[in-house]
Design a protein around this motif. Structure first.
Motif, short mmCIF file in Angstrom:
data_model
loop_
_atom_site.label_atom_id
_atom_site.label_comp_id
_atom_site.label_asym_id
_atom_site.label_seq_id
_atom_site.Cartn_x
_atom_site.Cartn_y
_atom_site.Cartn_z
N SER A 8 0.87 -1.17 0.00
CA SER A 8 0.00 0.00 0.00
C SER A 8 0.90 1.22 0.00
N LEU A 9 0.89 1.95 -1.06
CA LEU A 9 1.78 3.10 -1.18
C LEU A 9 0.98 4.38 -0.98
N GLY A 10 0.20 4.40 0.07
CA GLY A 10 -0.54 5.61 0.40
C GLY A 10 -2.02 5.37 0.54
N ALA A 11 -2.66 6.35 1.18
CA ALA A 11 -4.09 6.23 1.47
C ALA A 11 -4.93 6.23 0.21
N ASP A 12 -4.32 6.66 -0.88
CA ASP A 12 -5.09 6.77 -2.12
C ASP A 12 -4.89 5.56 -3.03
N MET A 13 -4.24 4.51 -2.55
CA MET A 13 -3.93 3.37 -3.41
C MET A 13 -4.72 2.12 -3.00
N ASN A 14 -5.42 1.55 -3.95
CA ASN A 14 -6.11 0.28 -3.72
C ASN A 14 -5.55 -0.84 -4.58
N VAL A 15 -5.03 -0.47 -5.73
CA VAL A 15 -4.43 -1.46 -6.63
C VAL A 15 -3.09 -0.94 -7.12
N GLY A 16 -2.24 -1.88 -7.52
CA GLY A 16 -0.95 -1.50 -8.09
C GLY A 16 -0.62 -2.40 -9.26
N THR A 17 0.18 -1.88 -10.17
CA THR A 17 0.61 -2.68 -11.32
C THR A 17 2.09 -2.99 -11.16
N LEU A 18 2.43 -4.28 -11.23
CA LEU A 18 3.84 -4.62 -11.18
C LEU A 18 4.49 -4.20 -12.50
N VAL A 19 5.42 -3.29 -12.41
CA VAL A 19 6.09 -2.78 -13.62
C VAL A 19 7.28 -3.67 -13.96
N GLN A 20 8.09 -3.97 -12.96
CA GLN A 20 9.25 -4.84 -13.21
C GLN A 20 9.78 -5.42 -11.90
N TRP A 21 10.42 -6.56 -12.02
CA TRP A 21 11.18 -7.13 -10.92
C TRP A 21 12.64 -6.72 -11.08
N ASN A 22 13.28 -6.36 -9.99
CA ASN A 22 14.72 -6.08 -10.02
C ASN A 22 15.52 -7.27 -9.50
N VAL A 23 14.80 -8.35 -9.14
CA VAL A 23 15.45 -9.53 -8.61
C VAL A 23 14.91 -10.76 -9.32
N LYS A 24 15.59 -11.88 -9.10
CA LYS A 24 15.10 -13.15 -9.65
C LYS A 24 15.23 -14.22 -8.57
N PRO A 25 14.54 -15.35 -8.73
CA PRO A 25 14.63 -16.40 -7.71
C PRO A 25 16.08 -16.78 -7.44
N GLY A 26 16.40 -16.90 -6.15
CA GLY A 26 17.76 -17.26 -5.76
C GLY A 26 18.61 -16.06 -5.36
N ASP A 27 18.15 -14.86 -5.69
CA ASP A 27 18.91 -13.66 -5.33
C ASP A 27 18.85 -13.42 -3.82
N ALA A 28 20.00 -13.08 -3.27
CA ALA A 28 20.04 -12.67 -1.87
C ALA A 28 19.58 -11.22 -1.78
N ILE A 29 18.77 -10.92 -0.78
CA ILE A 29 18.28 -9.55 -0.60
C ILE A 29 18.46 -9.14 0.85
N LYS A 30 18.58 -7.84 1.05
CA LYS A 30 18.65 -7.35 2.42
C LYS A 30 17.69 -6.18 2.59
#
Lengths: 385, 88
Positions: A8-30
């Motif tokens: 939820s990126l704010g009180a005015d958001m109910n839906v979002g569109t995934l634009v892109q992934w910056n990661v892939k399965p197996g990637d370590a994240i912090k």
């Protein structure tokens, strides 16, 4: 395993569109890594993750339009065993707009019109998120749910989906501001501040700097607001579940107008720990990225109060609308030369009108007045900043 | 550097700040900030860009003299490296 959900990126958001992934399965994240870009009605936002671990599976595909809270990936949190699904991971801020609770077996709170519309559209009312008072589902919630239905709703039954980015921006602002006016009993206070000392201080400050490093008056105003909020913390936080939840951090949401129309309110995080110079640097960075569409989710969701400055447009007094679930908005108008009486003498001074719009559920005028008095004192004695 | 060249440098500096505006349509005596609908942050960026392009340092105390396009050209002309600007 944790579910990473559409944030939820704010009180005015109910839906979002995934634009892109910056990661892939197996990637370590912090914690803090930007793992995806999500499109909202207002802009594309870089979404950070709040856990450390590894990406296990990406569920959503770029282009998918999904309701807030929908799982979009599985993340294996550092130290946990493989295959175990635990609590959801979201990119949401620690404190979020109040959500309607609809545990199984309880009566869903919805307006009659919303119920009928949901029935007509073939939507399950229990699965719709209400944004009305106490989470009541209203007509526009149903329309948004219809719009976000996955897969796409049959032609002719979708809600009034904005056709273009500018319309989306307007719609998002409309949702948040309508909610604010519906739910928040605003009260307004204003005060006039002699800013001659503040401007003189700033001029001396800037004389030592190259043009690239100069500080604008708004940075000094932000500093004063952060100091003032530290003295009156009830104005810095959220109204959630019928109670005030002050925030330990002072994250100043700054209203930034966009050249294509509309505005964003990203936040300068931990503003109370920043110097005037650091606030100017942060503001420059924020404005540049807001206008180029590269804001981060934490900047969008973690604002604890809003500051709006319309002085550049010649406005003298700002009567703002609070961005829910925040409980206050500070407005600044134009600095104008005005007759000013002091110690029995009349002179001409640069004068700024500062306004506070505050939520009367959270504070009374007395506390609001104390904040404006603190702000006035800080700007009239800028050395104290 | 001629006034035409200075004006062109100003137009080039304006473009990334107000990409949808055509600076050639700005009247010489029109308030630049109002004509371009830019705020104080954008205006500072314009001055920073001009500093980068023309090498002219503009003290904050001079900002009030730089309201219009013609004022900006008149202000920059004698300061541009290479001597006084000339009309084309």
């Amino acid at each position: 395993m944790g579910e990473f959900r559409m944030p939820s990126l704010g009180a005015d958001m109910n839906v979002g569109t995934l634009v892109q992934w910056n990661v892939k399965p197996g990637d370590a994240i912090k914690r803090g890594d930007i793992i995806a870009v999500v499109g909202t009605e207002k802009a594309d936002i870089e979404v950070e993750v709040y856990e450390t671990g590894m990406v296990d599976k990406l569920i959503a595909q770029p282009g998918d339009k999904l309701p807030v809270g929908t799982p979009i990936a599985f993340i294996r949190v550092a130290g946990e065993a493989e295959g175990k699904v635990e609590a959801p991971i979201t990119a949401e801020a620690p404190v979020q707009p109040p959500q309607a609770e609809k545990p199984s077996g309880r009566r869903v709170k919805a307006s009659p019109l919303a119920r009928k519309l949901a029935q007509d559209l073939g939507l399950d009312i229990e699965k719709i998120q209400g944004t009305g008072l106490h989470g009541v589902i209203e007509k526009h919630d149903v329309e948004l749910a219809a719009q976000a239905r996955v897969p796409a709703a049959p032609e002719g039954v979708a809600g009034p989906a904005p056709a273009e980015p500018a319309a989306g921006m307007r719609h998002a602002i409309a949702v948040a501001m309508a909610r604010s006016n519906r739910e928040i009993p605003h009260y307004y206070l204003s005060t006039q501040i002699d800013v001659s000392k503040a401007l003189a201080w700033l001029e001396r400050f800037n004389q030592r700097r190259s043009i690239e490093d100069r500080v604008l008056p708004i940075a000094l105003l932000l500093k004063a607001v952060a100091h003032g909020l530290a003295q009156v913390p009830e104005l810095n936080g959220f109204w959630i579940d019928d109670q005030l939840k002050p925030s330990p951090e002072i994250n100043l949401g700054v209203a930034i107008s966009l050249r294509r129309g509309g505005l964003m309110i990203p936040a300068i995080l931990a503003a109370h720990h920043k110097s005037v110079e650091e606030l100017m640097t942060a503001l420059r960075d924020l404005i540049t990225r807001a206008r180029s569409g590269r804001l981060r989710s934490s900047e969008i969701t973690e604002g604890t109060v809003t500051v709006t400055n319309l002085g550049d447009l010649g406005v003298e007094t700002v009567y703002g609308v609070i961005y829910p679930p925040q409980v206050a908005l500070v407005g600044f108008g134009r600095i104008t030369e005005q007759p000013w009486a002091e110690n029995g003498m009349l002179g001409v001074r640069p004068v700024l009108t500062a306004t506070l719009a505050a939520d009367h559920r959270a504070t009374d005028g007395h506390r609001g007045a104390q904040f404006l008095e603190a702000l006035k004192h800080l700007l009239e004695e800028p050395e104290s900043l | 550097m001629t006034e035409t060249e200075i004006r062109q440098a100003i137009f080039d500096a304006i473009r990334p700040i107000a990409p949808e505006a055509d600076p050639r349509n700005i009247r010489p005596d029109e308030n630049l900030r109002e004509a371009l609908d830019i705020d104080s942050f954008d205006f500072l960026n314009l001055l920073i860009a001009l500093h980068g392009r023309l090498g002219v340092e503009i003290p904050e105390s001079d900002y009030s003299q730089l309201t219009t396009l013609s004022e900006l050209v008149r202000y920059l002309a004698p300061k541009v490296a290479g001597g006084s600007a000339k009309a084309p």
